[in-house]
Design a protein around this motif. Sequence first.
Motif, short mmCIF file in Angstrom:
data_model
loop_
_atom_site.label_atom_id
_atom_site.label_comp_id
_atom_site.label_asym_id
_atom_site.label_seq_id
_atom_site.Cartn_x
_atom_site.Cartn_y
_atom_site.Cartn_z
N GLN A 117 -10.56 -14.78 44.96
CA GLN A 117 -9.43 -15.64 45.35
C GLN A 117 -9.88 -16.71 46.35
OE1 GLN A 117 -5.99 -13.42 46.77
NE2 GLN A 117 -6.18 -11.96 45.09
N ALA A 118 -10.73 -16.30 47.30
CA ALA A 118 -11.24 -17.26 48.29
C ALA A 118 -12.01 -18.38 47.60
CB ALA A 118 -12.13 -16.54 49.30
N LYS A 119 -12.78 -18.02 46.58
CA LYS A 119 -13.52 -19.02 45.80
C LYS A 119 -12.54 -19.94 45.06
CE LYS A 119 -16.94 -19.36 42.05
NZ LYS A 119 -17.82 -18.60 41.13
N GLN A 120 -11.53 -19.34 44.45
CA GLN A 120 -10.55 -20.13 43.69
C GLN A 120 -9.73 -21.04 44.59
OE1 GLN A 120 -8.82 -16.70 41.81
NE2 GLN A 120 -10.09 -16.85 39.97
N GLN A 121 -9.59 -20.64 45.86
CA GLN A 121 -8.87 -21.48 46.83
C GLN A 121 -9.76 -22.59 47.41
OE1 GLN A 121 -6.89 -19.13 49.89
NE2 GLN A 121 -6.11 -17.68 48.37
N GLY A 122 -11.03 -22.60 47.03
CA GLY A 122 -11.93 -23.65 47.49
C GLY A 122 -12.51 -23.42 48.88
N LEU A 123 -12.42 -22.18 49.36
CA LEU A 123 -12.95 -21.88 50.70
C LEU A 123 -14.45 -21.64 50.66
CD1 LEU A 123 -10.16 -19.36 51.84
CD2 LEU A 123 -10.29 -21.82 52.31
N THR A 124 -14.96 -21.29 49.49
CA THR A 124 -16.38 -21.02 49.32
C THR A 124 -16.81 -21.42 47.91
OG1 THR A 124 -18.12 -19.33 49.53
CG2 THR A 124 -16.00 -18.59 48.64
N GLU A 125 -17.97 -22.02 47.81
CA GLU A 125 -18.45 -22.49 46.50
C GLU A 125 -18.90 -21.31 45.63
OE1 GLU A 125 -21.78 -25.61 44.69
OE2 GLU A 125 -21.81 -25.11 46.83
N HIS A 126 -19.61 -20.38 46.24
CA HIS A 126 -20.12 -19.20 45.54
C HIS A 126 -19.77 -17.95 46.34
CE1 HIS A 126 -22.48 -21.88 42.97
NE2 HIS A 126 -22.97 -22.45 44.06
N ILE A 127 -19.81 -16.80 45.66
CA ILE A 127 -19.57 -15.53 46.34
C ILE A 127 -20.64 -14.52 45.92
CG2 ILE A 127 -17.09 -15.88 46.65
CD1 ILE A 127 -16.58 -14.20 44.17
N GLY A 128 -20.80 -13.48 46.74
CA GLY A 128 -21.79 -12.47 46.40
C GLY A 128 -21.66 -11.26 47.29
N ILE A 129 -22.72 -10.46 47.28
CA ILE A 129 -22.71 -9.17 47.96
C ILE A 129 -23.98 -9.02 48.80
CG2 ILE A 129 -21.21 -8.00 46.30
CD1 ILE A 129 -23.64 -7.10 44.75
N SER A 130 -23.96 -8.05 49.68
CA SER A 130 -25.13 -7.77 50.50
C SER A 130 -25.20 -6.27 50.74
CB SER A 130 -25.02 -8.53 51.84
OG SER A 130 -26.18 -8.33 52.62
N ASN A 131 -26.40 -5.73 50.67
CA ASN A 131 -26.62 -4.29 50.93
C ASN A 131 -25.90 -3.39 49.94
OD1 ASN A 131 -28.23 -4.60 53.44
ND2 ASN A 131 -26.32 -5.48 54.23
N PHE A 132 -25.70 -3.86 48.72
CA PHE A 132 -25.07 -3.05 47.68
C PHE A 132 -26.15 -2.34 46.87
CE2 PHE A 132 -21.28 -4.88 48.91
CZ PHE A 132 -20.24 -4.84 48.01
N ASN A 133 -25.92 -1.08 46.55
CA ASN A 133 -26.83 -0.37 45.64
C ASN A 133 -26.43 -0.67 44.20
OD1 ASN A 133 -24.65 1.31 45.04
ND2 ASN A 133 -25.41 3.05 46.22
N ILE A 134 -27.09 -0.04 43.24
CA ILE A 134 -26.82 -0.33 41.83
C ILE A 134 -25.38 0.04 41.45
CG2 ILE A 134 -27.38 0.31 39.43
CD1 ILE A 134 -30.32 0.49 40.31
N ALA A 135 -24.95 1.22 41.85
CA ALA A 135 -23.59 1.67 41.48
C ALA A 135 -22.53 0.72 42.04
CB ALA A 135 -23.36 3.09 41.99
N GLN A 136 -22.70 0.30 43.29
CA GLN A 136 -21.73 -0.61 43.91
C GLN A 136 -21.78 -1.99 43.26
OE1 GLN A 136 -23.40 0.12 47.67
NE2 GLN A 136 -21.97 1.75 48.21
N THR A 137 -22.97 -2.43 42.90
CA THR A 137 -23.10 -3.72 42.21
C THR A 137 -22.39 -3.65 40.86
OG1 THR A 137 -25.24 -4.08 43.29
CG2 THR A 137 -24.72 -5.49 41.42
N LYS A 138 -22.54 -2.52 40.17
CA LYS A 138 -21.83 -2.36 38.89
C LYS A 138 -20.31 -2.42 39.09
CE LYS A 138 -25.26 0.29 36.25
NZ LYS A 138 -25.71 1.65 35.83
N THR A 139 -19.83 -1.79 40.15
CA THR A 139 -18.38 -1.84 40.45
C THR A 139 -17.94 -3.29 40.68
OG1 THR A 139 -18.47 0.35 41.45
CG2 THR A 139 -16.57 -1.00 42.02
#
Length: 268
Positions: A117-139
């Motif tokens: 939603q933050a991306k769609q509102q134009g607050l950020t160009e891209h989004i992502g994750i940090s310190n996620f393991n494989i299972a959390q990345t899959k989620t």
Amino acid sequence: MMIVPKFGLGTFRLNDQIVIDSVKTALDVGYRAIDTAQIYDNEAQVGQAIQESGIARDQLFLTTKIWVDHLNSEQLIPSLKQSLQKLRTDAVNLTLIHWPAPQKGIDIAAVMQLLLQAKQQGLTEHIGISNFNIAQTKTAIESIGQSHIATNQIELSPYLQNRTLVDFLKAQQIDVTSYMTLAYGKVLHDPVLQDIASEHQASTAQIALAWALQSGYAVIPSSTKREHLISNLKAQEIQLSQQDMQLIAALERNGREVDPAELAPEWD
């Protein structure tokens, strides 16, 4: 094609005038990507440094990270708007979830929806994750789709190579951003890296960074010294041989430096 610039400046543990000087010096010597986070408590200083540098905002790639206390529907977007005010910008280029914090019961799927939603509102160009393991990345992927996840920023160094997770991210076409690439300076005294460095007439820091870059990762080393900022940037010019890369691959020792019990996942 990577979304995240291959070389940026990290600002972890830098505060007050020290971070202002570091960012201004880095921008002066050619850096164009800056990485900060809400918990670093330096977004306002980073914003000030960028403004004082005189470099146009559209020339820069600015990353921040949402702290775990804000990973809920009441606070995520308002906290990002506060970050933007501090950074003196209408939008950042990349916003990451800083930690998955499973012990705090964070609903990753819901949080990723909020970030989208933050991306769609134009607050950020891209989004992502940090310190996620494989299972959390899959989620996260199941929640919003792989195409919306620009990167997973994870601790990687010659002593922590995390290949299982890296291979998974590459297969998903999610950029890998390496932080703590020098393992708090521990790799700088490694005899194997010292030998490779002397062959290339380079520093051990440059060799560690060149290893990460050649492995296909983005890097965000921090420094407060002009000569180190310049030297780090020059790691991009070093071409390590296949033998160099094999020697560094053998340094793996699962040497994790950052593993806060209340925030970290079960690592792969």
